[in-house]
Structures are given as C-alpha cells and as structure tokens.
Design a protein around this motif. Structure first.
Motif, PDB file in Angstrom:
ATOM      1  N   HIS A   1       0.858  -1.177   0.000  1.00 44.05           N
ATOM      2  CA  HIS A   1       0.000   0.000   0.000  1.00 44.05           C
ATOM      3  C   HIS A   1       0.899   1.233   0.000  1.00 44.05           C
ATOM      4  CE1 HIS A   1       0.946  -0.432   4.247  1.00 44.05           C
ATOM      5  NE2 HIS A   1       0.675   0.853   4.377  1.00 44.05           N
ATOM      6  N   GLY A   2       0.362   2.308  -0.486  1.00 39.91           N
ATOM      7  CA  GLY A   2       1.130   3.543  -0.517  1.00 39.91           C
ATOM      8  C   GLY A   2       0.741   4.402  -1.694  1.00 39.91           C
ATOM      9  N   LEU A   3       1.531   5.422  -1.919  1.00 42.38           N
ATOM     10  CA  LEU A   3       1.273   6.405  -2.957  1.00 42.38           C
ATOM     11  C   LEU A   3       2.203   6.163  -4.133  1.00 42.38           C
ATOM     12  CD1 LEU A   3      -0.166   9.130  -3.654  1.00 42.38           C
ATOM     13  CD2 LEU A   3       1.844  10.238  -2.699  1.00 42.38           C
ATOM     14  N   MET A   4       1.642   6.223  -5.344  1.00 41.84           N
ATOM     15  CA  MET A   4       2.448   6.125  -6.564  1.00 41.84           C
ATOM     16  C   MET A   4       2.411   7.469  -7.271  1.00 41.84           C
ATOM     17  SD  MET A   4       1.546   2.427  -8.238  1.00 41.84           S
ATOM     18  CE  MET A   4       2.714   2.699  -9.568  1.00 41.84           C
ATOM     19  N   LEU A   5       3.492   7.785  -7.956  1.00 43.02           N
ATOM     20  CA  LEU A   5       3.552   8.993  -8.765  1.00 43.02           C
ATOM     21  C   LEU A   5       3.882   8.575 -10.186  1.00 43.02           C
ATOM     22  CD1 LEU A   5       3.494  12.071  -8.869  1.00 43.02           C
ATOM     23  CD2 LEU A   5       5.909  12.051  -8.251  1.00 43.02           C
ATOM     24  N   VAL A   6       2.957   8.850 -11.114  1.00 47.05           N
ATOM     25  CA  VAL A   6       3.108   8.455 -12.511  1.00 47.05           C
ATOM     26  C   VAL A   6       2.918   9.701 -13.372  1.00 47.05           C
ATOM     27  CG1 VAL A   6       2.262   6.950 -14.349  1.00 47.05           C
ATOM     28  CG2 VAL A   6       2.167   6.178 -11.974  1.00 47.05           C
ATOM     29  N   LYS A   7       3.815   9.895 -14.332  1.00 44.86           N
ATOM     30  CA  LYS A   7       3.736  11.045 -15.239  1.00 44.86           C
ATOM     31  C   LYS A   7       3.282  10.559 -16.608  1.00 44.86           C
ATOM     32  CE  LYS A   7       6.502  14.804 -17.087  1.00 44.86           C
ATOM     33  NZ  LYS A   7       7.830  15.441 -17.062  1.00 44.86           N
ATOM     34  N   CYS A   8       2.250  11.217 -17.158  1.00 45.76           N
ATOM     35  CA  CYS A   8       1.711  10.873 -18.473  1.00 45.76           C
ATOM     36  C   CYS A   8       1.474  12.140 -19.279  1.00 45.76           C
ATOM     37  CB  CYS A   8       0.371  10.142 -18.345  1.00 45.76           C
ATOM     38  SG  CYS A   8       0.404   8.601 -17.447  1.00 45.76           S
ATOM     39  N   VAL A   9       1.334  11.970 -20.575  1.00 44.54           N
ATOM     40  CA  VAL A   9       0.955  13.059 -21.470  1.00 44.54           C
ATOM     41  C   VAL A   9      -0.481  12.806 -21.900  1.00 44.54           C
ATOM     42  CG1 VAL A   9       1.387  14.124 -23.716  1.00 44.54           C
ATOM     43  CG2 VAL A   9       3.314  13.373 -22.302  1.00 44.54           C
ATOM     44  N   ILE A  10      -1.315  13.855 -21.814  1.00 41.80           N
ATOM     45  CA  ILE A  10      -2.682  13.772 -22.325  1.00 41.80           C
ATOM     46  C   ILE A  10      -2.687  14.500 -23.662  1.00 41.80           C
ATOM     47  CG2 ILE A  10      -5.113  14.352 -21.959  1.00 41.80           C
ATOM     48  CD1 ILE A  10      -4.536  14.395 -18.974  1.00 41.80           C
ATOM     49  N   THR A  11      -3.049  13.776 -24.713  1.00 41.06           N
ATOM     50  CA  THR A  11      -3.062  14.368 -26.056  1.00 41.06           C
ATOM     51  C   THR A  11      -4.263  15.292 -26.225  1.00 41.06           C
ATOM     52  OG1 THR A  11      -4.379  12.602 -27.045  1.00 41.06           O
ATOM     53  CG2 THR A  11      -1.982  12.274 -26.985  1.00 41.06           C
ATOM     54  N   ARG A  12      -4.301  15.997 -27.320  1.00 43.60           N
ATOM     55  CA  ARG A  12      -5.432  16.881 -27.623  1.00 43.60           C
ATOM     56  C   ARG A  12      -6.726  16.097 -27.773  1.00 43.60           C
ATOM     57  NH1 ARG A  12      -1.948  20.107 -31.920  1.00 43.60           N
ATOM     58  NH2 ARG A  12      -0.981  21.561 -30.481  1.00 43.60           N
ATOM     59  N   GLU A  13      -6.600  14.801 -28.112  1.00 43.66           N
ATOM     60  CA  GLU A  13      -7.776  13.946 -28.272  1.00 43.66           C
ATOM     61  C   GLU A  13      -8.188  13.293 -26.956  1.00 43.66           C
ATOM     62  OE1 GLU A  13      -4.932  13.525 -30.279  1.00 43.66           O
ATOM     63  OE2 GLU A  13      -5.772  14.931 -31.713  1.00 43.66           O
ATOM     64  N   GLY A  14      -7.428  13.495 -25.880  1.00 46.65           N
ATOM     65  CA  GLY A  14      -7.766  12.938 -24.577  1.00 46.65           C
ATOM     66  C   GLY A  14      -7.144  11.584 -24.289  1.00 46.65           C
TER      67      GLY A  14
ATOM     68  N   TYR B   1      -9.331  11.095 -21.150  1.00 43.42           N
ATOM     69  CA  TYR B   1      -9.587  12.301 -20.370  1.00 43.42           C
ATOM     70  C   TYR B   1     -10.025  13.419 -21.302  1.00 43.42           C
ATOM     71  CZ  TYR B   1      -7.427  10.364 -16.170  1.00 43.42           C
ATOM     72  OH  TYR B   1      -7.152   9.599 -15.079  1.00 43.42           O
ATOM     73  N   THR B   2     -10.665  14.424 -20.739  1.00 43.76           N
ATOM     74  CA  THR B   2     -10.906  15.620 -21.527  1.00 43.76           C
ATOM     75  C   THR B   2      -9.561  16.328 -21.658  1.00 43.76           C
ATOM     76  OG1 THR B   2     -11.406  16.925 -19.553  1.00 43.76           O
ATOM     77  CG2 THR B   2     -13.280  15.935 -20.706  1.00 43.76           C
ATOM     78  N   PRO B   3      -9.272  16.903 -22.817  1.00 49.50           N
ATOM     79  CA  PRO B   3      -7.993  17.591 -22.949  1.00 49.50           C
ATOM     80  C   PRO B   3      -7.980  18.896 -22.147  1.00 49.50           C
ATOM     81  CG  PRO B   3      -9.276  17.848 -24.943  1.00 49.50           C
ATOM     82  CD  PRO B   3     -10.038  16.915 -24.053  1.00 49.50           C
ATOM     83  N   VAL B   4      -6.801  19.365 -21.841  1.00 50.96           N
ATOM     84  CA  VAL B   4      -6.662  20.665 -21.201  1.00 50.96           C
ATOM     85  C   VAL B   4      -7.048  21.713 -22.240  1.00 50.96           C
ATOM     86  CG1 VAL B   4      -5.020  22.282 -20.188  1.00 50.96           C
ATOM     87  CG2 VAL B   4      -4.843  19.844 -19.672  1.00 50.96           C
ATOM     88  N   MET B   5      -7.881  22.658 -21.851  1.00 54.65           N
ATOM     89  CA  MET B   5      -8.330  23.705 -22.768  1.00 54.65           C
ATOM     90  C   MET B   5      -7.672  25.024 -22.385  1.00 54.65           C
ATOM     91  SD  MET B   5     -10.407  22.048 -24.748  1.00 54.65           S
ATOM     92  CE  MET B   5     -11.514  23.152 -25.574  1.00 54.65           C
ATOM     93  N   PHE B   6      -7.143  25.710 -23.391  1.00 56.51           N
ATOM     94  CA  PHE B   6      -6.547  27.032 -23.187  1.00 56.51           C
ATOM     95  C   PHE B   6      -7.095  27.957 -24.274  1.00 56.51           C
ATOM     96  CE2 PHE B   6      -3.083  30.142 -23.883  1.00 56.51           C
ATOM     97  CZ  PHE B   6      -3.110  30.733 -22.638  1.00 56.51           C
ATOM     98  N   GLN B   7      -7.761  29.010 -23.851  1.00 58.17           N
ATOM     99  CA  GLN B   7      -8.399  29.966 -24.749  1.00 58.17           C
ATOM    100  C   GLN B   7      -9.335  29.263 -25.746  1.00 58.17           C
ATOM    101  OE1 GLN B   7      -5.203  32.305 -26.430  1.00 58.17           O
ATOM    102  NE2 GLN B   7      -4.985  33.481 -24.538  1.00 58.17           N
ATOM    103  N   GLY B   8     -10.075  28.283 -25.216  1.00 57.83           N
ATOM    104  CA  GLY B   8     -11.068  27.565 -26.000  1.00 57.83           C
ATOM    105  C   GLY B   8     -10.519  26.504 -26.953  1.00 57.83           C
ATOM    106  N   LYS B   9      -9.221  26.238 -26.899  1.00 55.30           N
ATOM    107  CA  LYS B   9      -8.616  25.242 -27.780  1.00 55.30           C
ATOM    108  C   LYS B   9      -7.927  24.166 -26.953  1.00 55.30           C
ATOM    109  CE  LYS B   9      -7.801  28.566 -31.439  1.00 55.30           C
ATOM    110  NZ  LYS B   9      -6.820  29.239 -32.265  1.00 55.30           N
ATOM    111  N   PRO B  10      -8.017  22.888 -27.416  1.00 58.66           N
ATOM    112  CA  PRO B  10      -7.314  21.815 -26.703  1.00 58.66           C
ATOM    113  C   PRO B  10      -5.804  21.931 -26.895  1.00 58.66           C
ATOM    114  CG  PRO B  10      -8.333  20.940 -28.689  1.00 58.66           C
ATOM    115  CD  PRO B  10      -8.758  22.377 -28.576  1.00 58.66           C
ATOM    116  N   VAL B  11      -5.080  21.746 -25.795  1.00 55.61           N
ATOM    117  CA  VAL B  11      -3.612  21.776 -25.864  1.00 55.61           C
ATOM    118  C   VAL B  11      -3.031  20.522 -25.261  1.00 55.61           C
ATOM    119  CG1 VAL B  11      -3.386  24.263 -25.915  1.00 55.61           C
ATOM    120  CG2 VAL B  11      -3.446  23.116 -23.721  1.00 55.61           C
TER     121      VAL B  11
END
Length: 74
Positions: free
Chosen positions: A24-37, A64-74
């Motif tokens: 048991h414990g905490l995991m830290l995982v780094k991923c990239v979310i594309t514009r398509e999620g 996932y939903t993509p991160v939106m910046f100024q109304g555009k997925p980034v």
C-alpha cells in the motif's frame, strides 16, 4: 486553463502479488494527455513494484478531456 477530467477507462485493481505482500502507498506516474484525450508516454516516477505495470496499463487505457486554453485543446 481547464483541468483534465477522466471520461472513460478501467479502474486500477490490486494485483494478486500486491494483495499477497500487502502493498500500500502512494504512486507517482507522469503521463501526457493528447489533444484527443488519450494518455500516452506514462512512466512511473515513484512506484510500488507489484503495481507499476498494472497502473501504467490502466492509465494508458483511459481517456480524459484535454486541457483547454483559450477555448482550444492543448
């Protein structure tokens, strides 16, 4: 900017090895979310050995939903 929100994907389940060793414990995982999620390029920063591969597979199968910046997925 908007935060990503999980739309679909499998839950992370404990592996039999993790249950047997009572990991048991905490995991830290780094991923990239594309514009398509899509999740890609996931890598474990801080892991729990019997769970690392299972967690990465579950994350990469999620959408996932993509991160939106100024109304555009980034």
């Amino acid at each position: 900017m908007t935060k990503p929100v999980k739309v679909d994907g499998p839950p992370v389940q404990l592996t039999p090895e993790a249950i047997a060793t009572r990991v048991h414990g905490l995991m830290l995982v780094k991923c990239v979310i594309t514009r398509e999620g899509q999740m890609r390029d996931c890598r474990v920063i801080k892991g729990l050995e019997p769970m690392n591969e299972t967690v990465v597979k579950a994350l990469e199968a999620s959408r996932y939903t993509p991160v939106m910046f100024q109304g555009k997925p980034v």
